[in-house]
Design a protein around this motif. Structure first.
Motif, PDB file in Angstrom:
ATOM      1  N   ASP A 107       0.838   9.153   7.556  1.00 14.40           N
ATOM      2  CA  ASP A 107      -0.123  10.247   7.487  1.00 14.40           C
ATOM      3  C   ASP A 107      -1.455   9.824   8.093  1.00 14.40           C
ATOM      4  O   ASP A 107      -1.856   8.660   8.008  1.00 14.40           O
ATOM      5  CB  ASP A 107      -0.331  10.678   6.029  1.00 14.40           C
ATOM      6  CG  ASP A 107       0.888  11.382   5.455  1.00 14.40           C
ATOM      7  OD1 ASP A 107       1.734  11.815   6.265  1.00 14.40           O
ATOM      8  OD2 ASP A 107       1.002  11.482   4.221  1.00 14.40           O
ATOM      9  N   GLU A 108      -2.143  10.798   8.673  1.00  9.40           N
ATOM     10  CA  GLU A 108      -3.421  10.512   9.323  1.00  9.40           C
ATOM     11  C   GLU A 108      -4.467  10.028   8.322  1.00  9.40           C
ATOM     12  O   GLU A 108      -5.288   9.169   8.640  1.00  9.40           O
ATOM     13  CB  GLU A 108      -3.916  11.766  10.044  1.00  9.40           C
ATOM     14  CG  GLU A 108      -3.002  12.220  11.190  1.00  9.40           C
ATOM     15  CD  GLU A 108      -3.536  13.469  11.860  1.00  9.40           C
ATOM     16  OE1 GLU A 108      -4.572  13.981  11.379  1.00  9.40           O
ATOM     17  OE2 GLU A 108      -2.935  13.916  12.852  1.00  9.40           O
ATOM     18  N   ASP A 109      -4.463  10.567   7.120  1.00 10.56           N
ATOM     19  CA  ASP A 109      -5.479  10.213   6.140  1.00 10.56           C
ATOM     20  C   ASP A 109      -4.984   9.184   5.134  1.00 10.56           C
ATOM     21  O   ASP A 109      -5.554   9.051   4.051  1.00 10.56           O
ATOM     22  CB  ASP A 109      -5.949  11.471   5.398  1.00 10.56           C
ATOM     23  CG  ASP A 109      -4.795  12.221   4.755  1.00 10.56           C
ATOM     24  OD1 ASP A 109      -3.630  11.878   5.056  1.00 10.56           O
ATOM     25  OD2 ASP A 109      -5.053  13.148   3.974  1.00 10.56           O
ATOM     26  N   TYR A 110      -3.906   8.468   5.479  1.00 12.23           N
ATOM     27  CA  TYR A 110      -3.366   7.483   4.535  1.00 12.23           C
ATOM     28  C   TYR A 110      -4.396   6.391   4.248  1.00 12.23           C
ATOM     29  O   TYR A 110      -4.645   6.019   3.090  1.00 12.23           O
ATOM     30  CB  TYR A 110      -2.074   6.875   5.072  1.00 12.23           C
ATOM     31  CG  TYR A 110      -1.557   5.716   4.247  1.00 12.23           C
ATOM     32  CD1 TYR A 110      -0.871   5.940   3.070  1.00 12.23           C
ATOM     33  CD2 TYR A 110      -1.787   4.396   4.647  1.00 12.23           C
ATOM     34  CE1 TYR A 110      -0.412   4.888   2.298  1.00 12.23           C
ATOM     35  CE2 TYR A 110      -1.328   3.330   3.882  1.00 12.23           C
ATOM     36  CZ  TYR A 110      -0.635   3.583   2.710  1.00 12.23           C
ATOM     37  OH  TYR A 110      -0.185   2.545   1.947  1.00 12.23           O
ATOM     38  N   ALA A 111      -4.998   5.813   5.289  1.00 12.17           N
ATOM     39  CA  ALA A 111      -5.961   4.733   5.112  1.00 12.17           C
ATOM     40  C   ALA A 111      -7.155   5.198   4.291  1.00 12.17           C
ATOM     41  O   ALA A 111      -7.655   4.472   3.409  1.00 12.17           O
ATOM     42  CB  ALA A 111      -6.418   4.209   6.470  1.00 12.17           C
ATOM     43  N   GLU A 112      -7.611   6.416   4.538  1.00 11.67           N
ATOM     44  CA  GLU A 112      -8.757   6.944   3.788  1.00 11.67           C
ATOM     45  C   GLU A 112      -8.400   7.117   2.313  1.00 11.67           C
ATOM     46  O   GLU A 112      -9.185   6.760   1.422  1.00 11.67           O
ATOM     47  CB  GLU A 112      -9.191   8.274   4.395  1.00 11.67           C
ATOM     48  CG  GLU A 112     -10.383   8.906   3.709  1.00 11.67           C
ATOM     49  CD  GLU A 112     -10.766  10.242   4.325  1.00 11.67           C
ATOM     50  OE1 GLU A 112     -11.662  10.904   3.781  1.00 11.67           O
ATOM     51  OE2 GLU A 112     -10.141  10.608   5.357  1.00 11.67           O
ATOM     52  N   LYS A 113      -7.205   7.671   2.027  1.00 16.65           N
ATOM     53  CA  LYS A 113      -6.783   7.849   0.641  1.00 16.65           C
ATOM     54  C   LYS A 113      -6.638   6.503  -0.068  1.00 16.65           C
ATOM     55  O   LYS A 113      -7.060   6.347  -1.223  1.00 16.65           O
ATOM     56  CB  LYS A 113      -5.459   8.613   0.596  1.00 16.65           C
ATOM     57  CG  LYS A 113      -5.551  10.065   0.993  1.00 16.65           C
ATOM     58  CD  LYS A 113      -4.191  10.730   0.872  1.00 16.65           C
ATOM     59  CE  LYS A 113      -4.259  12.198   1.249  1.00 16.65           C
ATOM     60  NZ  LYS A 113      -2.917  12.857   1.163  1.00 16.65           N
ATOM     61  N   LEU A 114      -6.027   5.525   0.610  1.00 16.11           N
ATOM     62  CA  LEU A 114      -5.833   4.212  -0.005  1.00 16.11           C
ATOM     63  C   LEU A 114      -7.178   3.556  -0.314  1.00 16.11           C
ATOM     64  O   LEU A 114      -7.376   2.978  -1.390  1.00 16.11           O
ATOM     65  CB  LEU A 114      -4.998   3.326   0.919  1.00 16.11           C
ATOM     66  CG  LEU A 114      -4.696   1.911   0.413  1.00 16.11           C
ATOM     67  CD1 LEU A 114      -3.918   1.976  -0.892  1.00 16.11           C
ATOM     68  CD2 LEU A 114      -3.922   1.129   1.468  1.00 16.11           C
ATOM     69  N   SER A 115      -8.114   3.625   0.635  1.00 17.87           N
ATOM     70  CA  SER A 115      -9.439   3.042   0.412  1.00 17.87           C
ATOM     71  C   SER A 115     -10.152   3.741  -0.741  1.00 17.87           C
ATOM     72  O   SER A 115     -10.799   3.092  -1.579  1.00 17.87           O
ATOM     73  CB  SER A 115     -10.265   3.143   1.694  1.00 17.87           C
ATOM     74  OG  SER A 115     -11.580   2.684   1.476  1.00 17.87           O
ATOM     75  N   MET A 116     -10.034   5.045  -0.803  1.00 10.35           N
ATOM     76  CA  MET A 116     -10.667   5.798  -1.880  1.00 10.35           C
ATOM     77  C   MET A 116     -10.081   5.402  -3.230  1.00 10.35           C
ATOM     78  O   MET A 116     -10.806   5.231  -4.217  1.00 10.35           O
ATOM     79  CB  MET A 116     -10.480   7.302  -1.636  1.00 10.35           C
ATOM     80  CG  MET A 116     -11.217   8.200  -2.608  1.00 10.35           C
ATOM     81  SD  MET A 116     -10.788   9.935  -2.351  1.00 10.35           S
ATOM     82  CE  MET A 116     -11.186  10.103  -0.604  1.00 10.35           C
ATOM     83  N   ALA A 117      -8.747   5.242  -3.286  1.00  8.33           N
ATOM     84  CA  ALA A 117      -8.099   4.880  -4.543  1.00  8.33           C
ATOM     85  C   ALA A 117      -8.497   3.475  -4.985  1.00  8.33           C
ATOM     86  O   ALA A 117      -8.769   3.226  -6.165  1.00  8.33           O
ATOM     87  CB  ALA A 117      -6.582   5.002  -4.390  1.00  8.33           C
ATOM     88  N   GLU A 118      -8.526   2.535  -4.044  1.00  6.21           N
ATOM     89  CA  GLU A 118      -8.881   1.163  -4.403  1.00  6.21           C
ATOM     90  C   GLU A 118     -10.338   1.050  -4.818  1.00  6.21           C
ATOM     91  O   GLU A 118     -10.681   0.307  -5.741  1.00  6.21           O
ATOM     92  CB  GLU A 118      -8.585   0.239  -3.226  1.00  6.21           C
ATOM     93  CG  GLU A 118      -7.094   0.099  -2.918  1.00  6.21           C
ATOM     94  CD  GLU A 118      -6.844  -0.744  -1.678  1.00  6.21           C
ATOM     95  OE1 GLU A 118      -7.839  -1.007  -0.957  1.00  6.21           O
ATOM     96  OE2 GLU A 118      -5.680  -1.118  -1.424  1.00  6.21           O
TER      97      GLU A 118
END
Length: 774
Positions: free
Chosen positions: A267-278
């Motif tokens: 997904d295009e926003d995978y990295a953004e979601k992962l960073s937000m979660a961490e």
């Protein structure tokens, strides 16, 4: 006859990607056809009996078996269909009891107002899809054959937009849908696969899929695999294949309750979601989940797909009649299955009765040959032509005129058989004459409705199952809404009363420093919502009941009428009722108008300017208040003058008391002055002057009298005048004369008021003071 198709050759590990993709599609077809055969075999008996039930009702002549027709030969085989009316009665109840889908929030991120908006979106989808047509078509199959289907699909709103819409579409052959035989829930939401077959003509198939040739007629491979019905002389079967595949899902639970899907790393926003979660310290775990995909298959090829489905349900909805599990077998039926024999008996008795009565020759005449000689033509047409008279010859061997033979008598046994067969149909279906609108002993409307509802109990199982299917449809649509309506859009949602309102969903409100919206109004993409079902009368029926209830309330409590008159106008069924209700609403009390505006999400109504009559009344009230205030000031001024007079009187009395005290002290000093003592006499003690006690008592009485006068002169409703002097007997007001500061001179007396207490100084041996008169 076409030759058997050769087997597909084995692929080498170094084969091209296109070859691997083709091999993967071949595997999908093989697995799908195995599942088809298993589902087809498991439900074959129910499906064949369901088709026979449909034919029994809809195809002329199907209510007579082939054996019965052969035995009767040329004798009439009439059909007096009573099943169609019974089916129409049950499906008519379903059509009248319009289902109402309610949406409720189930987590902390859900909002009741957003839930109402989502419910309006569901009704909007139903309205634009003409969902009742799909619902009622499936209900006809449900009641007749035991099962029907409709489906939920997505489409673009038009050929010139990127915005998608949700549609509820019918499934024409609802009996032919094949489900996973291991699914046990009535809604089949636990199924792993589903087939929705469609038989297309060969010409249409070749135009639709020119690159995918259909199997030849009589293909030996299809026959061997048990798929011969997929390719016939005129048709080619195409199936919509829904498959639910298990997969692991990686989810992140944010501190605010939001759940982020981190399953697909592409997904295009995978990295953004992962960073937000961490960064937020979210709880990240893996869960067992599944994905839903759609294929279009023929018996040999994948025509379309795989197409990912955004929801978590297979969007095919079954509506089931009566279903029971007997051991390993699942038996399903509608209202026709057990009523067939009673219908056949009714047809047989009526056909035989018609044959005996209507098909017999008419009654002949009995006469001798001599009597009819020469008049044969007249007597031969006596049963078809109305002759003015019938001539005959006199015969000495037959003195009586020609006479008719007694007409045939109807069979009592056939009539009884007809009545019993009709009663058997009612007993088997549970639908009696009262439910069908037949007249009975009941006379009032309430009693008639109660009798009809009592008759509907026997068929209520179909209504309950239909309601369950509608609820599952609402769950599918609610599951799709966050994926399809995920942008800022303005939609026309439909209220429960059918009124269409404009609503803007996913609307950002306010911007923060990082150019992110501070809030989103009607955000349908967050929160979890559940669907509740309310199956009852249509809104029109409920509106009429509400109007009757409000009329009864107003008759019992007329004072309530001004508060509900707008609702009574809205509940009317004549044109412009809504306009009338809106105008009446402007006359409601401001508190009710503000509450209505708050519930509707509108700004509070502006204040209505007063009418000329109200303005005149307000001005008169202001003038009256001004006059009352002026009178109050005048009364205060008078009280102040009286107060000053009392103060002067008390100052004068105080001066006289002080003078008397000085005189008394002088006399006492004279009395105690040393003189020539008398021999043998004891010194005399000071003599107390009784006048001092009299003056103190008189001064106390004077203070009490002043207090009483002040209380009588002060108006009770106005209170003491605010003259800056306060209560003369109060410690907070100006000091009394006996409490004045040293060196302070009392005011010049101006005379005592009427009834004031006067002190006579002659009691002290002084000349009397002149009496003060006010």
């Amino acid at each position: 006859m076409a030759q058997k198709q050769p087997k597909r050759p084995a692929r080498s590990p170094s084969e091209k990607p296109e070859a691997k993709e083709e091999r993967g599609l071949d595997t999908i077809v093989d697995v799908a056809m195995k599942r088809w055969r298993r589902a087809d075999e498991a439900d074959r008996d129910n499906r064949m009996l369901a088709y026979e039930d449909l034919e029994f009702v809809e195809i002329p002549g199907a209510q007579w078996t082939t054996e019965a027709k052969a035995m009767r030969g040329d004798r009439p085989c009439l059909e007096f269909d009573r099943m169609g009316t019974t089916i129409a009665q049950i499906t008519g109840d379903i059509r009248q009891m319009r289902p109402a889908i309610k949406v409720v929030p189930v987590d902390s991120r859900g909002d009741p107002k957003t839930a109402d908006t989502i419910a309006g979106l569901v009704r909007y989808v139903e309205n634009r899809s003409d969902a009742p047509a799909a619902y009622f078509s499936a209900a006809d199959q449900q009641v007749t054959a035991g099962i029907g289907h409709w489906k939920v699909m997505t489409e673009y709103g038009s050929d010139s937009t990127f915005e998608q819409e949700i549609r509820i579409a019918p499934v024409p052959d609802g009996v032919g849908v094949r489900w996973d035989p291991d699914a046990v829930l009535p809604t089949r939401e636990d199924a792993r696969f589903c087939f929705v077959p469609l038989d297309m003509s060969r010409d249409i198939y070749e135009e639709t899929y020119p690159d995918k040739p259909a199997a030849e007629i009589g293909d030996a491979d299809l026959t061997t695999r048990g798929l011969a019905e997929w390719a016939t002389t005129d048709t080619v079967r195409v199936a919509e294949y829904w498959v639910k595949t298990p997969q692991k899902k990686r989810l992140a639970l944010m501190p605010d309750g939001e759940i982020l899907d981190l399953t697909n790393k592409a997904d295009e926003d995978y990295a953004e979601k992962l960073s937000m979660a961490e960064t937020a310290g979210a709880r990240i775990e893996e869960r067992d989940g599944h994905k839903v995909e759609r294929y279009i298959l023929s018996a040999t090829d994948v025509l379309e797909g795989p197409t990912p489905w955004p929801g978590r349900f297979i969007p095919v909805v079954p509506v089931i009649g009566i279903e029971m599990t007997i051991g390993k077998n699942r038996v399903r039926r509608g209202v026709v299955r057990k009523a067939k024999d009673a219908q056949r008996a009714y047809n047989y008795s009526r056909s035989t009765q018609t044959e005996v009565v209507a098909l017999q020759p008419k009654s002949p005449f009995v006469a001798t040959v001599a009597q009819l000689k020469g008049y044969e033509n007249v007597w031969e047409t006596a049963n078809t032509v109305s002759h003015p008279f019938l001539p005959y010859n006199s015969d000495p061997h037959a003195p009586n005129a020609p006479q008719r033979v007694q007409p045939p008598v109807a069979s009592a046994g056939l009539a009884e058989l007809t009545r019993e067969a009709a009663e058997d149909i009612k007993a088997v279906t549970g639908v009696y004459d009262a439910s069908l609108g037949a007249r009975s002993n009941e006379t009032s409307g309430k009693a008639i409705r109660a009798r009809q509802q009592e008759g509907d109990v026997g068929s209520f199982v179909y209504i309950v199952n239909f309601s369950r299917a509608i609820r599952h449809t609402g769950a599918i649509v609610c599951d799709l809404i966050p994926h399809i309506y995920d942008t800022n859009r303005t939609l026309r949602i439909v209220g429960e009363d059918g009124k269409v309102d404009r609503v803007e969903i996913n609307k950002p409100e306010g911007m923060s420093l990082d150019d992110q919206p501070e809030a989103i109004r009607n955000d349908v993409t967050v929160g979890a919502y559940d669907v509740a079902m309310e199956m009852g009368a249509s809104y029109t029926t409920r509106r009429e009941a509400a109007l009757d209830g409000m009329i009864s309330l107003v008759q019992a409590a007329p004072d309530v009428a001004p508060l509900v008159i707008d609702l009574m106008a809205k509940a009317q069924d004549w044109p412009m009722a809504d306009k009338v209700a809106e105008r009446i609403r402007t006359m409601l009390p401001p508190a009710i108008q503000a509450k209505e505006a708050q519930e509707a999400g509108e700004p509070p109504p502006a204040a209505v300017p007063p009418s000329p009559q109200e303005q005149a009344a307000m001005q008169a009230q202001e003038r009256q208040a001004q006059l009352a205030e002026a009178q109050h000031e005048l009364d205060g001024a008078k009280l102040q003058v009286e107060h000053q007079k009392l103060q002067a009187e008390m100052a004068k009395i105080q001066a006289e008391v002080e003078k008397a005290q000085l005189d008394h002290q002088a006399r006492m000093a004279e009395a105690v002055r040393p003189s020539e003592p008398v021999a043998g006499a004891a010194p005399s003690a000071p003599v107390e002057d009784p006048r001092i006690d009299a003056m103190a008592s008189a001064l106390q009485q004077l203070g009490d009298m002043v207090t009483m006068l002040m209380e009588e002169m002060t108006p009770p409703e106005a209170g003491p005048p605010d003259d800056g002097m306060g209560d003369p007997m109060s410690q907070d007001g100006p000091p009394l004369p006996d409490m004045m500061q040293p060196g302070e001179m009392p005011a010049e007396p101006t005379g005592a008021p009427q009834g004031a207490l006067s002190f006579d100084p002659s009691a002290l041996g002084e000349p009397a003071a002149p009496t003060m008169v006010s």
